[in-house]
Design a protein around this motif. Structure first.
Motif, PDB file in Angstrom:
ATOM      1  N   ALA A  21      10.708 -94.891  -3.703  1.00 42.49           N
ATOM      2  CA  ALA A  21       9.817 -95.571  -3.181  1.00 42.49           C
ATOM      3  C   ALA A  21       8.452 -95.893  -3.255  1.00 42.49           C
ATOM      4  CB  ALA A  21       9.855 -95.971  -1.228  1.00 42.49           C
ATOM      5  N   VAL A  22       7.790 -94.548  -3.818  1.00 39.15           N
ATOM      6  CA  VAL A  22       6.387 -94.531  -4.087  1.00 39.15           C
ATOM      7  C   VAL A  22       5.801 -94.672  -5.139  1.00 39.15           C
ATOM      8  CG1 VAL A  22       5.136 -92.728  -4.264  1.00 39.15           C
ATOM      9  CG2 VAL A  22       6.008 -92.377  -2.241  1.00 39.15           C
ATOM     10  N   ALA A  23       7.640 -94.190  -6.247  1.00 37.84           N
ATOM     11  CA  ALA A  23       7.955 -94.371  -7.934  1.00 37.84           C
ATOM     12  C   ALA A  23       7.455 -96.351  -7.700  1.00 37.84           C
ATOM     13  CB  ALA A  23       8.969 -93.957  -8.346  1.00 37.84           C
ATOM     14  N   TYR A  24       8.232 -97.056  -6.970  1.00 37.14           N
ATOM     15  CA  TYR A  24       8.267 -98.274  -7.093  1.00 37.14           C
ATOM     16  C   TYR A  24       6.986 -99.067  -6.964  1.00 37.14           C
ATOM     17  CZ  TYR A  24      12.738-100.455  -6.744  1.00 37.14           C
ATOM     18  OH  TYR A  24      14.401-100.475  -7.145  1.00 37.14           O
ATOM     19  N   GLU A  25       6.446 -98.298  -5.703  1.00 34.12           N
ATOM     20  CA  GLU A  25       4.924 -99.015  -5.348  1.00 34.12           C
ATOM     21  C   GLU A  25       3.884 -98.252  -6.822  1.00 34.12           C
ATOM     22  OE1 GLU A  25       1.555-100.665  -2.786  1.00 34.12           O
ATOM     23  OE2 GLU A  25       4.002-100.634  -2.312  1.00 34.12           O
ATOM     24  N   THR A  26       3.634 -97.193  -6.861  1.00 31.57           N
ATOM     25  CA  THR A  26       3.066 -97.029  -7.732  1.00 31.57           C
ATOM     26  C   THR A  26       2.756 -97.594  -9.516  1.00 31.57           C
ATOM     27  OG1 THR A  26       2.931 -94.727  -7.235  1.00 31.57           O
ATOM     28  CG2 THR A  26       2.096 -94.888  -8.996  1.00 31.57           C
ATOM     29  N   GLY A  27       4.801 -97.694 -10.021  1.00 29.58           N
ATOM     30  CA  GLY A  27       3.873 -98.579 -11.087  1.00 29.58           C
ATOM     31  C   GLY A  27       3.580 -99.769 -10.930  1.00 29.58           C
ATOM     32  N   LEU A  28       4.534-100.226  -9.931  1.00 22.13           N
ATOM     33  CA  LEU A  28       4.190-102.104 -10.222  1.00 22.13           C
ATOM     34  C   LEU A  28       2.233-102.019 -10.020  1.00 22.13           C
ATOM     35  CD1 LEU A  28       7.250-102.750  -7.832  1.00 22.13           C
ATOM     36  CD2 LEU A  28       6.474-103.670 -10.478  1.00 22.13           C
ATOM     37  N   SER A  29       2.250-101.245  -9.582  1.00 14.39           N
ATOM     38  CA  SER A  29       0.085-101.369  -8.834  1.00 14.39           C
ATOM     39  C   SER A  29      -0.795-100.551  -9.560  1.00 14.39           C
ATOM     40  CB  SER A  29      -0.039-100.959  -7.366  1.00 14.39           C
ATOM     41  OG  SER A  29       0.208 -99.627  -7.181  1.00 14.39           O
ATOM     42  N   TYR A  30       0.043-100.091 -10.405  1.00 13.39           N
ATOM     43  CA  TYR A  30      -1.162 -98.981 -11.554  1.00 13.39           C
ATOM     44  C   TYR A  30      -1.715 -99.376 -12.823  1.00 13.39           C
ATOM     45  CZ  TYR A  30      -2.854 -94.878 -14.527  1.00 13.39           C
ATOM     46  OH  TYR A  30      -3.889 -94.670 -14.886  1.00 13.39           O
ATOM     47  N   PRO A  31      -3.243-100.345 -12.679  1.00 17.10           N
ATOM     48  CA  PRO A  31      -4.006-100.775 -13.461  1.00 17.10           C
ATOM     49  C   PRO A  31      -3.679-100.275 -14.609  1.00 17.10           C
ATOM     50  CG  PRO A  31      -5.165 -98.587 -12.304  1.00 17.10           C
ATOM     51  CD  PRO A  31      -4.116 -98.132 -12.186  1.00 17.10           C
ATOM     52  N   GLY A  32      -2.690-100.016 -15.633  1.00 20.55           N
ATOM     53  CA  GLY A  32      -1.904-100.074 -16.759  1.00 20.55           C
ATOM     54  C   GLY A  32      -0.883-100.040 -16.507  1.00 20.55           C
ATOM     55  N   ASN A  33      -0.006-100.761 -17.727  1.00 20.47           N
ATOM     56  CA  ASN A  33       1.254-100.903 -17.887  1.00 20.47           C
ATOM     57  C   ASN A  33       2.087 -99.371 -18.500  1.00 20.47           C
ATOM     58  OD1 ASN A  33       2.050-103.730 -17.093  1.00 20.47           O
ATOM     59  ND2 ASN A  33       0.506-103.689 -18.884  1.00 20.47           N
ATOM     60  N   LEU A  34       2.860 -99.038 -17.570  1.00 17.25           N
ATOM     61  CA  LEU A  34       3.800 -97.958 -17.942  1.00 17.25           C
ATOM     62  C   LEU A  34       4.841 -97.666 -18.195  1.00 17.25           C
ATOM     63  CD1 LEU A  34       2.433 -95.379 -14.564  1.00 17.25           C
ATOM     64  CD2 LEU A  34       1.277 -95.490 -16.595  1.00 17.25           C
ATOM     65  N   GLY A  35       5.811 -96.712 -18.465  1.00 17.14           N
ATOM     66  CA  GLY A  35       6.227 -96.958 -19.542  1.00 17.14           C
ATOM     67  C   GLY A  35       8.048 -97.755 -18.455  1.00 17.14           C
ATOM     68  N   GLY A  36       7.751 -97.457 -17.490  1.00 12.32           N
ATOM     69  CA  GLY A  36       9.191 -97.661 -16.602  1.00 12.32           C
ATOM     70  C   GLY A  36       9.159 -97.098 -15.778  1.00 12.32           C
ATOM     71  N   ILE A  37       9.800 -97.372 -14.476  1.00 13.79           N
ATOM     72  CA  ILE A  37      10.429 -97.285 -13.061  1.00 13.79           C
ATOM     73  C   ILE A  37      11.397 -96.502 -13.104  1.00 13.79           C
ATOM     74  CG2 ILE A  37       9.713 -97.514 -10.800  1.00 13.79           C
ATOM     75  CD1 ILE A  37       8.255 -99.957 -11.145  1.00 13.79           C
ATOM     76  N   ALA A  38      11.581 -95.883 -12.263  1.00  7.84           N
ATOM     77  CA  ALA A  38      13.484 -95.177 -12.098  1.00  7.84           C
ATOM     78  C   ALA A  38      13.502 -95.180 -10.583  1.00  7.84           C
ATOM     79  CB  ALA A  38      13.814 -94.182 -13.181  1.00  7.84           C
ATOM     80  N   ALA A  39      14.400 -95.724  -9.570  1.00 14.98           N
ATOM     81  CA  ALA A  39      14.312 -96.042  -8.934  1.00 14.98           C
ATOM     82  C   ALA A  39      15.833 -95.661  -7.960  1.00 14.98           C
ATOM     83  CB  ALA A  39      14.054 -97.177  -8.370  1.00 14.98           C
ATOM     84  N   MET A  40      16.135 -94.441  -7.469  1.00 10.41           N
ATOM     85  CA  MET A  40      16.779 -94.023  -7.370  1.00 10.41           C
ATOM     86  C   MET A  40      17.341 -93.968  -5.806  1.00 10.41           C
ATOM     87  SD  MET A  40      16.745 -90.257  -9.983  1.00 10.41           S
ATOM     88  CE  MET A  40      18.637 -89.841  -9.722  1.00 10.41           C
ATOM     89  N   SER A  41      18.640 -94.591  -4.995  1.00 10.08           N
ATOM     90  CA  SER A  41      18.341 -94.808  -3.473  1.00 10.08           C
ATOM     91  C   SER A  41      17.867 -94.721  -3.005  1.00 10.08           C
ATOM     92  CB  SER A  41      19.832 -93.528  -3.607  1.00 10.08           C
ATOM     93  OG  SER A  41      21.044 -93.415  -4.187  1.00 10.08           O
ATOM     94  N   THR A  42      17.099 -96.016  -3.160  1.00 10.05           N
ATOM     95  CA  THR A  42      15.393 -96.275  -2.288  1.00 10.05           C
ATOM     96  C   THR A  42      15.055 -97.446  -2.443  1.00 10.05           C
ATOM     97  OG1 THR A  42      12.994 -95.667  -2.241  1.00 10.05           O
ATOM     98  CG2 THR A  42      14.426 -96.403  -4.549  1.00 10.05           C
ATOM     99  N   TYR A  43      14.124 -98.132  -1.618  1.00 11.18           N
ATOM    100  CA  TYR A  43      13.815 -99.600  -1.482  1.00 11.18           C
ATOM    101  C   TYR A  43      12.005 -99.794  -1.787  1.00 11.18           C
ATOM    102  CZ  TYR A  43      12.202 -96.626   2.204  1.00 11.18           C
ATOM    103  OH  TYR A  43      10.847 -95.433   2.671  1.00 11.18           O
TER     104      TYR A  43
END
Length: 224
Positions: free
Chosen positions: A121-143
């Motif tokens: 969940a933290v990975a989702y929120e961080t990756g979607l809101s970080y002020p700069g495009n990152l390489g990707g998000i891998a979210a496992m068993s989460t929401y």
């Protein structure tokens, strides 16, 4: 505050990619380093794995017990009622780790966020809101910890719709129901993202099969 005893594993003396991997509720950063060999990454891939530790704090749904958690969970139903301020604190601190890696010479597009359960969940929120495009998000068993429409609040924009997202979930997950994982994927699609979705015949866990899929995804993103 995230502990300073973050585990760092480097696959080469000089790394040009970073994978920041957040653990689940009640464990710590030592939970996932043993899984690295199961990713079967190319030997030439020079990746730095970072496994931060969540702070120790009370978790309401666990009777107020103090444990490592990225944020307090107030109730568990169809969704999750959480302490949003603690979520944002964790997001801010993971974002600081991202920025530190960029300052150390890692290109943003070669930084991946990986997380399991609450860490996902933290990975989702961080990756979607970080002020700069990152390489990707891998979210496992989460929401998604909150509706995706709220993530852009306080930011000029959310991540580019082209950012790769991998979502993995167990079909027999009795901790984070499959429906929560499906809801996250559907919200992302409605927003315009194209998440890659895989389910596995497992509970709230990782499997050799799911790690193989994660490893192929990491290889794909870092081989561009």
């Amino acid at each position: 505050m995230i502990d300073n005893d973050m585990i760092v594993v480097e696959t080469k003396p000089a790394c040009d990619a970073a994978i920041i991997w957040m653990h689940g509720l009640g464990v710590d950063g030592s939970d996932f380093p043993p899984t690295i060999p199961y990713l079967k990454l190319p030997k030439e891939l020079a990746a730095r794995f970072l496994f931060p530790n969540a702070p120790e704090q009370a978790v309401t749904v666990n009777g107020g017990m103090v444990m490592r958690s990225w944020y307090d969970i107030l109730s568990m139903g169809i969704g999750r009622e959480i302490n949003d301020a603690q979520l944002q604190s964790s997001v801010s601190q993971i974002s600081d780790i991202v920025t530190q890696q960029i300052d150390a010479g890692i290109a943003p597009e070669r930084i991946l966020l990986v997380g399991f359960s609450q860490g996902g969940a933290v990975a989702y929120e961080t990756g979607l809101s970080y002020p700069g495009n990152l390489g990707g998000i891998a979210a496992m068993s989460t929401y998604l910890p909150r509706p995706i429409e709220q993530i852009s609040i306080g930011n000029n924009s959310v991540a580019a719709l082209s950012m790769p997202i991998l979502s993995l979930h167990g079909e027999h997950d009795d901790v984070v129901p499959l429906t929560l994982g499906e809801s996250a994927v559907e919200q992302l699609k409605q927003k315009g993202y194209q998440p890659e979705w895989h389910t596995f015949k497992m509970a709230h866990e990782v499997s050799v099969e799911s790690l193989a899929v994660l490893g192929r995804w990491i290889t794909q993103q870092l081989s561009k």
